[in-house]
Scaffold this motif. Structure first.
Motif, mmCIF file in Angstrom:
data_model
loop_
_atom_site.group_PDB
_atom_site.id
_atom_site.type_symbol
_atom_site.label_atom_id
_atom_site.label_comp_id
_atom_site.label_asym_id
_atom_site.label_seq_id
_atom_site.Cartn_x
_atom_site.Cartn_y
_atom_site.Cartn_z
ATOM 1 N N ILE A 20 0.990 -1.155 0.107
ATOM 2 C CA ILE A 20 -0.112 -0.026 -0.210
ATOM 3 C C ILE A 20 1.045 1.154 -0.171
ATOM 4 C CG2 ILE A 20 -1.563 1.369 1.272
ATOM 5 C CD1 ILE A 20 -2.673 -1.258 2.515
ATOM 6 N N VAL A 21 1.962 1.224 0.991
ATOM 7 C CA VAL A 21 3.127 2.355 0.947
ATOM 8 C C VAL A 21 3.567 2.669 -0.656
ATOM 9 C CG1 VAL A 21 4.765 3.252 2.176
ATOM 10 C CG2 VAL A 21 3.430 1.986 3.476
ATOM 11 N N LEU A 22 3.811 1.367 -1.162
ATOM 12 C CA LEU A 22 4.680 1.608 -2.485
ATOM 13 C C LEU A 22 3.884 2.136 -3.552
ATOM 14 C CD1 LEU A 22 6.647 -1.401 -2.001
ATOM 15 C CD2 LEU A 22 7.683 0.873 -2.182
ATOM 16 N N ALA A 23 2.407 1.705 -3.357
ATOM 17 C CA ALA A 23 1.653 1.928 -4.478
ATOM 18 C C ALA A 23 0.979 3.585 -4.494
ATOM 19 C CB ALA A 23 0.105 1.482 -4.195
ATOM 20 N N VAL A 24 0.950 4.024 -2.934
ATOM 21 C CA VAL A 24 0.851 5.558 -2.723
ATOM 22 C C VAL A 24 1.904 6.267 -3.205
ATOM 23 C CG1 VAL A 24 0.535 7.416 -1.010
ATOM 24 C CG2 VAL A 24 -0.809 5.271 -0.987
ATOM 25 N N MET A 25 3.279 5.672 -3.070
ATOM 26 C CA MET A 25 4.410 6.200 -3.382
ATOM 27 C C MET A 25 4.668 6.451 -5.069
ATOM 28 S SD MET A 25 7.373 4.787 -0.856
ATOM 29 C CE MET A 25 8.553 5.360 -1.824
ATOM 30 N N ARG A 26 4.279 5.234 -5.551
ATOM 31 C CA ARG A 26 4.139 5.297 -7.185
ATOM 32 C C ARG A 26 3.204 6.312 -7.799
ATOM 33 N NH1 ARG A 26 4.922 0.967 -10.879
ATOM 34 N NH2 ARG A 26 5.350 1.747 -13.031
ATOM 35 N N LEU A 27 1.953 6.495 -6.958
ATOM 36 C CA LEU A 27 0.978 7.380 -7.557
ATOM 37 C C LEU A 27 1.291 8.839 -7.266
ATOM 38 C CD1 LEU A 27 -2.110 5.372 -6.842
ATOM 39 C CD2 LEU A 27 -0.984 5.877 -9.195
ATOM 40 N N ASN A 31 5.495 13.550 -6.552
ATOM 41 C CA ASN A 31 6.808 13.654 -6.174
ATOM 42 C C ASN A 31 7.684 12.794 -6.785
ATOM 43 O OD1 ASN A 31 9.458 13.561 -4.829
ATOM 44 N ND2 ASN A 31 8.428 14.282 -3.057
ATOM 45 N N PRO A 32 8.530 13.416 -7.657
ATOM 46 C CA PRO A 32 9.245 12.205 -8.678
ATOM 47 C C PRO A 32 10.301 11.435 -7.796
ATOM 48 C CG PRO A 32 10.117 14.580 -8.667
ATOM 49 C CD PRO A 32 9.038 14.617 -8.058
ATOM 50 N N VAL A 33 10.954 11.871 -6.642
ATOM 51 C CA VAL A 33 11.691 11.111 -5.922
ATOM 52 C C VAL A 33 10.891 9.797 -5.258
ATOM 53 C CG1 VAL A 33 13.230 11.136 -3.894
ATOM 54 C CG2 VAL A 33 13.050 13.167 -5.273
ATOM 55 N N THR A 34 9.824 10.086 -4.653
ATOM 56 C CA THR A 34 9.365 9.054 -4.240
ATOM 57 C C THR A 34 8.606 7.799 -5.177
ATOM 58 O OG1 THR A 34 7.138 10.209 -4.238
ATOM 59 C CG2 THR A 34 8.492 10.075 -2.371
ATOM 60 N N SER A 35 8.051 8.545 -6.359
ATOM 61 C CA SER A 35 7.757 7.524 -7.303
ATOM 62 C C SER A 35 8.940 6.674 -8.118
ATOM 63 C CB SER A 35 6.730 8.416 -8.467
ATOM 64 O OG SER A 35 7.765 9.433 -9.084
#
Length: 294
Positions: A71-78, A81-85
């Motif tokens: 879930i955390v990675l999916a939110v980061m992917r969406l 923020n270019p760094v987190t994605s």
């Protein structure tokens, strides 16, 4: 008017062929040099039951770790923020691109390159003491599963109409509150089916931890008994029996969970297994009467 159903002779021919093939397979295993009587003798053996419990435990914990991190990675992917994605994309790229067996081996042998684990004031210990077979199996299975769960969660989030998010923001809801209260509940209908399949796959993939991380789960327990008693193949059949039981039980739970989240999205809920049996019996009774009057 009396409607007479069309006879499908091809169905009967294919059924006979399939039954004949099944008969040949059953006959082959019945005549094989396998002592089937040894299977029920060890089905509730203490070491087998202990390995069964460890299989379920590691599967549940690894799936929980994979779900939360996914879930955390999916939110980061969406995220915009270019760094987190980018970090999320790199994580998914690495863990989906390497075999889980290799990952388990890397975690189990991590002490060869990192003698100590040092988390500052939180925790510090020798890596060989920290990276137990259980910990290696948990990290290897859980972190690998997170990569797949992130894609499942991302697909579920994107399946929710963007108008839902816009309406929530118009009401003054924050981004996090919108995700928790509006988006994720609606996305569960898409997330649950593949998540159930992933968990059933996790039950079977956990057997890799026996060879890669020396974790004493179900396959390792039955294999040890087979080496001691000489009933190697019989104990493999016993392990397969328990895996079939586990997957069947959790498949039933998955069905009812999917049925629950389908409420409000379908005009009629899927039939339960008992309802399907009753419907088939009713249809068979109508056919045996030779047709349906209209």
């Amino acid at each position: 008017m009396k409607a007479i159903p069309v006879r499908h002779y091809g169905r009967w021919i294919s059924a006979v062929v399939v039954l004949a093939v099944l008969g040949l397979i059953v006959n082959a295993f019945a005549s094989a040099n396998v002592h089937y009587s040894a299977i029920p003798d060890y089905i509730f053996d203490s070491s087998v039951v202990s390995g069964l419990g460890k299989t379920v435990l590691i599967s549940l914990l690894a799936m929980l770790l994979g779900l939360v991190l996914g879930i955390v990675l999916a939110v980061m992917r969406l995220s915009k923020n270019p760094v987190t994605s980018s970090v999320s994309w790199l994580y998914i790229w690495f863990f989906r691109g390497t075999p889980v067996y290799v990952q388990l081996l890397l975690w189990f042998n991590l002490a060869l390159i990192f003698p100590y684990i040092n988390l500052g004031p939180i925790y510090r210990d020798e890596m060989s003491d920290f990276m137990t077979p259980f910990m290696a199996a948990l990290l290897g299975l859980g972190l690998n599963e997170a990569a797949y769960m992130s894609e499942i969660v991302r697909a579920g989030i994107q399946s929710v109409d963007e108008g839902q998010t816009e309406a929530a923001h118009a009401l003054g809801m924050s981004q996090g509150r919108t995700l928790r209260r509006i988006v994720l509940p609606q996305a569960m209908r898409v997330i649950v089916p593949p998540t159930g399949n992933e968990f059933i796959n996790m039950l079977k993939t956990s057997s890799l931890a026996a060879a890669a991380a020396q974790y004493l789960e179900l396959l390792r327990s039955t294999s040890d008994i087979g080496q001691t008693t000489g009933a190697t193949v019989e104990m493999l059949f016993l392990a397969a029996t328990w895996y079939l039981i586990l997957t069947s039980v959790f498949s039933v739970g998955q069905f009812y969970l999917e049925r629950r989240f389908a409420r409000g999205a379908l005009r009629s809920l899927p039939l339960t297994p008992w309802q399907k049996v009753r419907a088939n019996l009713t249809a068979f009774g109508n056919r045996s009467k030779g047709g349906v009057s209209a």
